[in-house]
Write an enzyme that holds these catalytic residues in place. Structure first.
Site, PDB file in Angstrom:
ATOM      1  N   HIS A 141       0.886  -1.218   0.108  1.00  0.00           N
ATOM      2  CA  HIS A 141      -0.100   0.012   0.169  1.00  0.00           C
ATOM      3  C   HIS A 141       1.036   1.451  -0.141  1.00  0.00           C
ATOM      4  O   HIS A 141       0.363   2.505  -0.208  1.00  0.00           O
ATOM      5  CB  HIS A 141      -1.171   0.015   1.275  1.00  0.00           C
ATOM      6  CG  HIS A 141      -0.383   0.448   2.442  1.00  0.00           C
ATOM      7  ND1 HIS A 141      -0.031  -0.770   3.332  1.00  0.00           N
ATOM      8  CD2 HIS A 141       0.097   1.417   3.188  1.00  0.00           C
ATOM      9  CE1 HIS A 141       0.510  -0.233   4.458  1.00  0.00           C
ATOM     10  NE2 HIS A 141       0.539   1.097   4.419  1.00  0.00           N
ATOM     11  N   ASP A 171       0.013  -7.673   1.128  1.00  0.00           N
ATOM     12  CA  ASP A 171       0.713  -6.242   1.438  1.00  0.00           C
ATOM     13  C   ASP A 171       2.023  -6.154   1.234  1.00  0.00           C
ATOM     14  O   ASP A 171       2.740  -5.386   2.316  1.00  0.00           O
ATOM     15  CB  ASP A 171      -0.122  -5.707   2.724  1.00  0.00           C
ATOM     16  CG  ASP A 171       0.055  -4.046   2.949  1.00  0.00           C
ATOM     17  OD1 ASP A 171       0.251  -3.712   1.676  1.00  0.00           O
ATOM     18  OD2 ASP A 171       0.169  -3.465   3.874  1.00  0.00           O
ATOM     19  N   SER A 248       4.619   2.399   8.040  1.00  0.00           N
ATOM     20  CA  SER A 248       4.372   1.338   6.942  1.00  0.00           C
ATOM     21  C   SER A 248       5.572   0.888   6.235  1.00  0.00           C
ATOM     22  O   SER A 248       6.058   1.858   5.429  1.00  0.00           O
ATOM     23  CB  SER A 248       3.351   1.795   6.179  1.00  0.00           C
ATOM     24  OG  SER A 248       1.962   1.713   6.957  1.00  0.00           O
TER      25      SER A 248
END
Length: 405
Positions: A141, A171, A248
């Site tokens: 993402h 992911d 992230s």
């Protein structure tokens, strides 16, 4: 004996005892020096079983006045990168009528101001280098849909990033930069992680580069459905090390400075809870992603719930319940997606799946794992309870990323 002798007699006795004790201690020390094998087992260092609980570099940290966190960060910090992305988004107008030239001439150009037909959306995340030639692991993402990717190293150097592979269900993504002799993050084994182990999160949260937070492993095998992202195929590591937007894609380390996870998710309503993808999951597919290969993810196309007799009774007491649920253990089919393998097989809403290939299924997570570990097109035999009937159905999993949204 004179009065004077009687008065000093106790003092002489104490002196005699003290001298005897001193001589005994001296004799003991001399004996131990000459015969060290006489040391008792309890005087040996603590057992290796106990020492294994302590980080291996704690003794070094104590000697150097720094903690094991410092040693871990020094080992990995230079491998952590900042990833800045930009993508072009087409703007949707409320109604094309308002952009019609005739309409504007009739009512005037200012009746509806002209807006740019596209704009640039910028994002930011983290990643870490896993080989000296510039292969980087990050979250899907972070880079998905990006037109440009810029990678900034801790020493300030910047590179253009080339997205080599993306796997949305896990992911995970691999980005490549053109570098040589770059620092490399050591990869650990998430299978060795235990609840209560130290967890060190590195990344660039909220634009604050090179940030380090410390916590512990809160739990393991937290399913993506429990985390609130059911479209993923993951069992997460849960930690209380602070993870914020921008973290992230950054690494989660153990006390030895080895990567055990990839920071990926936070829950907006939670305080002090973050999630990371186990590094073993990334190690299994990173090379294929680097080659641009597609990672297969079998699916059958149902929404499901874990069913117990208690939950079934509670549902059946509700006069507004859409159907009666068998009061058994299994997996309740809450919805069957159109044009899916499950729909082709004949599965229906309200069915309860009891077995797959003869193996009992007691939870939705267990069913999900069984399908994920199967092969696309390979038949799976389902034992299904439909009302009072017991059915045997065969479903052939399809490819999740080919499924119609």
């Amino acid at each position: 004996m004179t009065a004077s002798d009687q008065r000093f007699s106790p003092l002489r006795q104490v002196g005699s005892h003290a001298l005897a004790v001193i001589l005994s201690i001296a004799l003991t020390l001399t004996t131990l020096r000459a015969f060290p094998a006489l040391l008792l087992p309890n005087s040996q260092p603590q057992s290796s079983e106990f020492r294994s609980v302590t980080p291996t570099n704690v003794s070094v940290a104590l000697d150097s006045d720094h903690s094991f966190v410092v040693a871990a960060v020094n080992r990995v910090g230079a491998t952590v990168v900042r990833i800045d992305t930009e993508r072009t988004i087409a703007r949707e107008f409320p109604d094309p009528f308002f952009d019609d030239p005739f309409f504007r001439r009739f009512f005037g150009e200012d009746i509806f101001p002209r807006l740019p037909r596209e704009y640039h959306l910028r994002g930011q995340g983290s990643g870490f280098i896993i080989d000296r030639n510039g292969t980087i692991l990050t979250n899907a993402h972070v880079v998905s849909g990006a037109d440009t990717v810029k990678v900034t190293l801790k020493d300030g150097r910047t590179f253009r990033g080339d997205v080599r592979g993306i796997d949305e269900p896990s992911d995970l993504a691999v980005v490549k930069i053109e570098g040589q002799n770059l620092p490399v993050a050591p990869l650990g084994n998430s299978s060795d992680v235990q609840v209560g182990d130290w967890a060190i999160a590195l990344g660039n949260p909220l634009g604050l580069d090179n940030t380090v937070t410390l916590g512990i492993i809160s739990t393991l095998n937290r399913s993506s459905a429990q985390v609130g992202i059911p479209d993923k195929r993951l069992d997460f590591i849960q930690t209380d090390a602070a993870i914020n937007p921008g973290n992230s894609g950054g690494p989660l380390l153990n006390a030895r400075g080895e990567v055990i996870g990839i920071n990926t998710a936070i829950r907006a309503e939670a305080q002090g809870i973050g999630f990371a993808i186990p590094i073993d999951k990334a190690k299994a597919i990173k090379d294929r992603l680097a080659r641009g290969e597609k990672i297969p993810h079998p699916y059958i196309g149902i929404r499901m719930l874990t069913l117990t007799p208690e939950l079934a009774k509670q549902s059946n007491r509700d006069p507004n319940a859409p159907f009666t649920v068998p009061e058994i253990n299994g997996v309740l089919v809450a919805e069957v997606m159109s044009n899916s393998p499950a729909a082709s097989t004949g599965l229906r809403r309200g069915d309860v799946i009891l077995e797959i290939d003869g193996n009992p299924i007691a939870s939705a997570d267990q069913l999900q794992n069984a399908v994920e570990n199967s092969q696309i097109g390979q038949p799976l035999r389902l034992k299904v309870q439909r009302g009072k009937q017991t059915l045997q159905l065969t479903v052939r999993p399809g490819e999740l990323q080919d499924a119609a949204p």
